[in-house]
Scaffold this motif. Sequence first.
Motif, PDB file in Angstrom:
ATOM      1  N   MET A   1       0.815  -1.183   0.000  1.00  0.00           N
ATOM      2  CA  MET A   1       0.000   0.000   0.000  1.00  0.00           C
ATOM      3  C   MET A   1       0.867   1.258   0.000  1.00  0.00           C
ATOM      4  O   MET A   1       0.567   2.228  -0.687  1.00  0.00           O
ATOM      5  CB  MET A   1      -0.914  -0.047   1.239  1.00  0.00           C
ATOM      6  N   ASP A   2       1.940   1.199   0.809  1.00  0.00           N
ATOM      7  CA  ASP A   2       2.846   2.348   0.864  1.00  0.00           C
ATOM      8  C   ASP A   2       3.492   2.614  -0.493  1.00  0.00           C
ATOM      9  O   ASP A   2       3.625   3.764  -0.904  1.00  0.00           O
ATOM     10  CB  ASP A   2       3.942   2.129   1.914  1.00  0.00           C
ATOM     11  N   MET A   3       3.869   1.544  -1.173  1.00  0.00           N
ATOM     12  CA  MET A   3       4.498   1.712  -2.488  1.00  0.00           C
ATOM     13  C   MET A   3       3.513   2.354  -3.472  1.00  0.00           C
ATOM     14  O   MET A   3       3.892   3.229  -4.249  1.00  0.00           O
ATOM     15  CB  MET A   3       4.993   0.368  -3.022  1.00  0.00           C
ATOM     16  N   LEU A   4       2.286   1.924  -3.413  1.00  0.00           N
ATOM     17  CA  LEU A   4       1.264   2.489  -4.295  1.00  0.00           C
ATOM     18  C   LEU A   4       1.033   3.967  -3.973  1.00  0.00           C
ATOM     19  O   LEU A   4       0.992   4.808  -4.879  1.00  0.00           O
ATOM     20  CB  LEU A   4      -0.044   1.706  -4.170  1.00  0.00           C
ATOM     21  N   ASN A   5       0.906   4.267  -2.697  1.00  0.00           N
ATOM     22  CA  ASN A   5       0.713   5.671  -2.297  1.00  0.00           C
ATOM     23  C   ASN A   5       1.894   6.545  -2.704  1.00  0.00           C
ATOM     24  O   ASN A   5       1.701   7.673  -3.154  1.00  0.00           O
ATOM     25  CB  ASN A   5       0.486   5.768  -0.787  1.00  0.00           C
ATOM     26  N   ASN A   6       3.110   6.034  -2.557  1.00  0.00           N
ATOM     27  CA  ASN A   6       4.293   6.804  -2.944  1.00  0.00           C
ATOM     28  C   ASN A   6       4.317   7.077  -4.445  1.00  0.00           C
ATOM     29  O   ASN A   6       4.673   8.177  -4.879  1.00  0.00           O
ATOM     30  CB  ASN A   6       5.577   6.085  -2.522  1.00  0.00           C
ATOM     31  N   ALA A   7       3.931   6.083  -5.226  1.00  0.00           N
ATOM     32  CA  ALA A   7       3.894   6.266  -6.679  1.00  0.00           C
ATOM     33  C   ALA A   7       2.850   7.312  -7.062  1.00  0.00           C
ATOM     34  O   ALA A   7       3.109   8.185  -7.899  1.00  0.00           O
ATOM     35  CB  ALA A   7       3.600   4.938  -7.382  1.00  0.00           C
ATOM     36  N   ILE A   8       1.701   7.249  -6.435  1.00  0.00           N
ATOM     37  CA  ILE A   8       0.633   8.213  -6.737  1.00  0.00           C
ATOM     38  C   ILE A   8       1.047   9.620  -6.309  1.00  0.00           C
ATOM     39  O   ILE A   8       0.869  10.583  -7.061  1.00  0.00           O
ATOM     40  CB  ILE A   8      -0.691   7.786  -6.068  1.00  0.00           C
ATOM     41  N   LYS A   9       1.620   9.737  -5.129  1.00  0.00           N
ATOM     42  CA  LYS A   9       2.069  11.057  -4.661  1.00  0.00           C
ATOM     43  C   LYS A   9       3.162  11.618  -5.559  1.00  0.00           C
ATOM     44  O   LYS A   9       3.187  12.811  -5.847  1.00  0.00           O
ATOM     45  CB  LYS A   9       2.575  10.964  -3.221  1.00  0.00           C
ATOM     46  N   GLY A  10       4.077  10.746  -5.994  1.00  0.00           N
ATOM     47  CA  GLY A  10       5.135  11.189  -6.897  1.00  0.00           C
ATOM     48  C   GLY A  10       4.572  11.720  -8.197  1.00  0.00           C
ATOM     49  O   GLY A  10       5.056  12.723  -8.743  1.00  0.00           O
ATOM     50  N   TYR A  11       3.558  11.056  -8.708  1.00  0.00           N
ATOM     51  CA  TYR A  11       2.916  11.511  -9.944  1.00  0.00           C
ATOM     52  C   TYR A  11       2.178  12.827  -9.718  1.00  0.00           C
ATOM     53  O   TYR A  11       2.287  13.751 -10.525  1.00  0.00           O
ATOM     54  CB  TYR A  11       1.951  10.443 -10.471  1.00  0.00           C
ATOM     55  N   GLN A  12       1.445  12.911  -8.631  1.00  0.00           N
ATOM     56  CA  GLN A  12       0.695  14.127  -8.339  1.00  0.00           C
ATOM     57  C   GLN A  12       1.622  15.325  -8.123  1.00  0.00           C
ATOM     58  O   GLN A  12       1.278  16.447  -8.457  1.00  0.00           O
ATOM     59  CB  GLN A  12      -0.185  13.929  -7.111  1.00  0.00           C
ATOM     60  N   ASN A  13       2.791  15.077  -7.546  1.00  0.00           N
ATOM     61  CA  ASN A  13       3.750  16.156  -7.302  1.00  0.00           C
ATOM     62  C   ASN A  13       4.673  16.396  -8.497  1.00  0.00           C
ATOM     63  O   ASN A  13       5.642  17.141  -8.394  1.00  0.00           O
ATOM     64  CB  ASN A  13       4.582  15.853  -6.056  1.00  0.00           C
ATOM     65  N   LYS A  14       4.372  15.702  -9.593  1.00  0.00           N
ATOM     66  CA  LYS A  14       5.131  15.819 -10.840  1.00  0.00           C
ATOM     67  C   LYS A  14       6.605  15.424 -10.689  1.00  0.00           C
ATOM     68  O   LYS A  14       7.462  15.901 -11.408  1.00  0.00           O
ATOM     69  CB  LYS A  14       4.997  17.221 -11.411  1.00  0.00           C
ATOM     70  N   VAL A  15       6.868  14.523  -9.729  1.00  0.00           N
ATOM     71  CA  VAL A  15       8.208  13.973  -9.559  1.00  0.00           C
ATOM     72  C   VAL A  15       8.381  12.782 -10.503  1.00  0.00           C
ATOM     73  O   VAL A  15       9.458  12.542 -11.015  1.00  0.00           O
ATOM     74  CB  VAL A  15       8.443  13.548  -8.088  1.00  0.00           C
ATOM     75  N   LEU A  16       7.277  12.057 -10.721  1.00  0.00           N
ATOM     76  CA  LEU A  16       7.291  10.889 -11.605  1.00  0.00           C
ATOM     77  C   LEU A  16       6.423  11.152 -12.829  1.00  0.00           C
ATOM     78  O   LEU A  16       5.380  11.803 -12.738  1.00  0.00           O
ATOM     79  CB  LEU A  16       6.742   9.656 -10.876  1.00  0.00           C
ATOM     80  N   THR A  17       6.865  10.613 -13.942  1.00  0.00           N
ATOM     81  CA  THR A  17       6.056  10.704 -15.156  1.00  0.00           C
ATOM     82  C   THR A  17       5.047   9.558 -15.147  1.00  0.00           C
ATOM     83  O   THR A  17       5.149   8.633 -14.346  1.00  0.00           O
ATOM     84  CB  THR A  17       6.935  10.589 -16.415  1.00  0.00           C
TER      85      THR A  17
END
Length: 137
Positions: A1-17
């Motif tokens: 769950m943490d990994m999923l949340n981190n990926a979503i937050k990274g995308y929302q913060n425009k850190v991840l494409t």
Amino acid sequence: MDMLNNAIKGYQNKVLTAAEVIEELIKLAKEIKESDSLANELKLSDFEYAFYSAVAENDSARELMGQDKLRELAIVLTSTIRNNVSVDWTIKESARAKIRTVVKRLLRKYGYPPDMELLATELVLHQAEVIADQLVS
């Protein structure tokens, strides 16, 4: 769950494409599949595997105790916690303390490495909180 949340937050913060998020999701899916296969291989229920994951997270515990003893500990933890939790155990500190004491005793009984006992206890309690509703019912 943490990994999923981190990926979503990274995308929302425009850190991840979007492509990087998809890579993270694929990686997460593979880890979940591996986790499921290990649970099946060990013949553990979902609850038992949750506690197995908590106590097996420590490398020295895996080396010292071995998979079979950790499996047995997870089964006993599941049964013991299920028998000792109450509806309000996540709220009342006295109830939490009782569960914490029970977990520490079981870890010692099964020869869990003392230097990692505190972390394992907290991980087991965290897992118990995550599945608290199902444990009480």
